[in-house]
Design a protein around this motif. Structure first.
Motif, PDB file in Angstrom:
ATOM      1  N   GLN A 115       0.831  -1.204   0.000  1.00  0.00           N
ATOM      2  CA  GLN A 115       0.000   0.000   0.000  1.00  0.00           C
ATOM      3  C   GLN A 115       0.866   1.256   0.000  1.00  0.00           C
ATOM      4  O   GLN A 115       0.561   2.241  -0.684  1.00  0.00           O
ATOM      5  N   LYS A 116       1.955   1.228   0.756  1.00  0.00           N
ATOM      6  CA  LYS A 116       2.870   2.377   0.802  1.00  0.00           C
ATOM      7  C   LYS A 116       3.493   2.622  -0.576  1.00  0.00           C
ATOM      8  O   LYS A 116       3.640   3.777  -1.007  1.00  0.00           O
ATOM      9  N   VAL A 117       3.862   1.536  -1.259  1.00  0.00           N
ATOM     10  CA  VAL A 117       4.438   1.655  -2.600  1.00  0.00           C
ATOM     11  C   VAL A 117       3.417   2.273  -3.555  1.00  0.00           C
ATOM     12  O   VAL A 117       3.737   3.173  -4.330  1.00  0.00           O
ATOM     13  N   ALA A 118       2.180   1.774  -3.491  1.00  0.00           N
ATOM     14  CA  ALA A 118       1.116   2.290  -4.371  1.00  0.00           C
ATOM     15  C   ALA A 118       0.890   3.782  -4.134  1.00  0.00           C
ATOM     16  O   ALA A 118       0.739   4.558  -5.088  1.00  0.00           O
ATOM     17  N   ASP A 119       0.867   4.199  -2.868  1.00  0.00           N
ATOM     18  CA  ASP A 119       0.652   5.614  -2.551  1.00  0.00           C
ATOM     19  C   ASP A 119       1.753   6.485  -3.155  1.00  0.00           C
ATOM     20  O   ASP A 119       1.484   7.568  -3.705  1.00  0.00           O
ATOM     21  N   LYS A 120       2.993   6.026  -3.067  1.00  0.00           N
ATOM     22  CA  LYS A 120       4.111   6.806  -3.616  1.00  0.00           C
ATOM     23  C   LYS A 120       4.031   6.893  -5.135  1.00  0.00           C
ATOM     24  O   LYS A 120       4.257   7.958  -5.728  1.00  0.00           O
ATOM     25  N   LEU A 121       3.706   5.776  -5.769  1.00  0.00           N
ATOM     26  CA  LEU A 121       3.617   5.761  -7.230  1.00  0.00           C
ATOM     27  C   LEU A 121       2.515   6.693  -7.724  1.00  0.00           C
ATOM     28  O   LEU A 121       2.719   7.488  -8.643  1.00  0.00           O
ATOM     29  N   VAL A 122       1.348   6.591  -7.108  1.00  0.00           N
ATOM     30  CA  VAL A 122       0.222   7.410  -7.535  1.00  0.00           C
ATOM     31  C   VAL A 122       0.458   8.883  -7.199  1.00  0.00           C
ATOM     32  O   VAL A 122       0.040   9.777  -7.940  1.00  0.00           O
ATOM     33  N   GLY A 123       1.164   9.149  -6.113  1.00  0.00           N
ATOM     34  CA  GLY A 123       1.544  10.522  -5.800  1.00  0.00           C
ATOM     35  C   GLY A 123       2.405  11.124  -6.898  1.00  0.00           C
ATOM     36  O   GLY A 123       2.209  12.286  -7.286  1.00  0.00           O
ATOM     37  N   ALA A 124       3.336  10.332  -7.430  1.00  0.00           N
ATOM     38  CA  ALA A 124       4.184  10.802  -8.528  1.00  0.00           C
ATOM     39  C   ALA A 124       3.370  11.000  -9.806  1.00  0.00           C
ATOM     40  O   ALA A 124       3.596  11.959 -10.562  1.00  0.00           O
ATOM     41  N   MET A 125       2.412  10.111 -10.042  1.00  0.00           N
ATOM     42  CA  MET A 125       1.558  10.242 -11.223  1.00  0.00           C
ATOM     43  C   MET A 125       0.682  11.492 -11.125  1.00  0.00           C
ATOM     44  O   MET A 125       0.453  12.180 -12.119  1.00  0.00           O
ATOM     45  N   ALA A 126       0.203  11.787  -9.916  1.00  0.00           N
ATOM     46  CA  ALA A 126      -0.597  12.991  -9.704  1.00  0.00           C
ATOM     47  C   ALA A 126       0.222  14.246 -10.027  1.00  0.00           C
ATOM     48  O   ALA A 126      -0.271  15.182 -10.673  1.00  0.00           O
ATOM     49  N   LYS A 127       1.462  14.256  -9.587  1.00  0.00           N
ATOM     50  CA  LYS A 127       2.348  15.399  -9.878  1.00  0.00           C
ATOM     51  C   LYS A 127       2.510  15.562 -11.380  1.00  0.00           C
ATOM     52  O   LYS A 127       2.486  16.686 -11.909  1.00  0.00           O
ATOM     53  N   ASN A 128       2.661  14.436 -12.082  1.00  0.00           N
ATOM     54  CA  ASN A 128       2.820  14.471 -13.533  1.00  0.00           C
ATOM     55  C   ASN A 128       1.566  15.016 -14.218  1.00  0.00           C
ATOM     56  O   ASN A 128       1.646  15.698 -15.248  1.00  0.00           O
ATOM     57  N   LEU A 129       0.398  14.725 -13.631  1.00  0.00           N
ATOM     58  CA  LEU A 129      -0.872  15.187 -14.200  1.00  0.00           C
ATOM     59  C   LEU A 129      -1.220  16.616 -13.779  1.00  0.00           C
ATOM     60  O   LEU A 129      -2.164  17.204 -14.310  1.00  0.00           O
ATOM     61  N   GLY A 130      -0.475  17.116 -12.783  1.00  0.00           N
ATOM     62  CA  GLY A 130      -0.754  18.465 -12.308  1.00  0.00           C
ATOM     63  C   GLY A 130      -1.941  18.551 -11.376  1.00  0.00           C
ATOM     64  O   GLY A 130      -2.621  19.585 -11.320  1.00  0.00           O
ATOM     65  N   VAL A 131      -2.199  17.468 -10.618  1.00  0.00           N
ATOM     66  CA  VAL A 131      -3.306  17.461  -9.654  1.00  0.00           C
ATOM     67  C   VAL A 131      -2.754  17.174  -8.260  1.00  0.00           C
ATOM     68  O   VAL A 131      -1.633  16.685  -8.099  1.00  0.00           O
ATOM     69  N   ASN A 132      -3.564  17.475  -7.251  1.00  0.00           N
ATOM     70  CA  ASN A 132      -3.163  17.213  -5.873  1.00  0.00           C
ATOM     71  C   ASN A 132      -2.994  15.714  -5.649  1.00  0.00           C
ATOM     72  O   ASN A 132      -3.842  14.916  -6.078  1.00  0.00           O
ATOM     73  N   ALA A 133      -1.923  15.321  -4.976  1.00  0.00           N
ATOM     74  CA  ALA A 133      -1.640  13.900  -4.759  1.00  0.00           C
ATOM     75  C   ALA A 133      -2.780  13.183  -4.048  1.00  0.00           C
ATOM     76  O   ALA A 133      -3.149  12.052  -4.396  1.00  0.00           O
TER      77      ALA A 133
END
Length: 256
Positions: A81-99
């Motif tokens: 779950q921790k890994v998933a949160d970090k990955l999706v947080g990075a994807m959110a940054k790439n999309l320009g949205v709040n993590a």
């Protein structure tokens, strides 16, 4: 985790069937996406478990053997779950949205543990039919280094070679919808080996069943929405009522 999964599938059938699925439900030991008596089933055993939030767990389906299985899976899924949160947080940054906007779409977590036995006529069967995952993100651990996973790229099936001590990350359908198509879910399948068994554990991360899923407003503010908005539980019903068939589900979610 690898040792416990190997040991579970080596047990006699009657031991594994103590955790068998109930009619009409995917959770437990058995087969997935069985929608008719006539269909050809995948060449695979599996056990499907809900892992997070904790209140969703039904311990009747959690193997008690080997003795360390439950504790191991609990710890493993917490770390994943921790890994998933970090990955999706990075994807959110790439999309320009709040993590947090995307991380909250990882509220539910389930695992599908797969065992693909050898098949002497492996060219006539599939371990897992072509499909994309109806989730936000999938983290896959291959238990042994037997090749079987393939992804579709440019209309060709491309083998994903096992890499020791690594995870494979699959983008799911919900991420494609939320990102309005900027991230594409991956069409994949599993083949079987004529001589060797193959094992894997896929950890799925998805929204709350009551969540309404559609393209994020922050992304579509100045443009066109390409996908329908729908409750996640309705999407799951649609998916579970039909056999796996590449990305057909996503075709039904696209707007004209």
């Amino acid at each position: 985790m690898k040792m416990d999964l190997r040991e579970f599938f080596r047990q006699p059938l009657e031991v594994k069937e103590a955790h068998a699925q109930l009619p009409g439900d995917i959770e437990g030991y058995g087969q997935a996406f069985v929608v008719s008596d006539e269909q050809k089933l995948d060449w695979a055993d599996m056990i499907y478990l809900k892992t997070r939030p904790l209140e969703l767990r039904n311990m009747r389906f959690w193997p008690a053997q080997p003795p360390s299985f439950r504790e191991t899976l609990d710890h493993y899924t917490l770390e994943i779950q921790k890994v998933a949160d970090k990955l999706v947080g990075a994807m959110a940054k790439n999309l320009g949205v709040n993590a947090e906007t995307l991380i909250e779409k990882l509220e539910f977590q389930q695992v599908r543990i797969n065992y693909y036995p050898p098949c002497p006529q492996s060219d006539k069967v599939l371990g897992l039919s072509p499909h994309s995952d109806t989730v936000t993100l999938t983290i896959l651990l291959q238990i042994n280094e037997v090749q079987g996973l393939q992804i579709k790229k440019d209309d060709n099936w491309v083998p994903v070679m096992p890499l020791l001590d690594s995870f494979i990350i699959n983008i799911g359908d919900m991420m494609e919808i939320l990102s309005n198509g900027k991230y594409k879910s991956i069409n994949h399948r599993t083949t079987v080996d004529p001589h060797k068994e193959r094992l894997s554990i896929a950890t799925f991360h998805s929204p709350n069943y009551d969540a309404c899923i559609g393209p994020l407003k922050e992304i579509t503010r100045d443009g066109e929405e390409h996908y329908k908005t729908m409750e996640f539980k309705e999407m799951v019903k649609i998916r579970l009522s039909s056999k796996l068939d590449e990305k057909d589900f996503m075709e039904t979610m696209k707007l004209e």
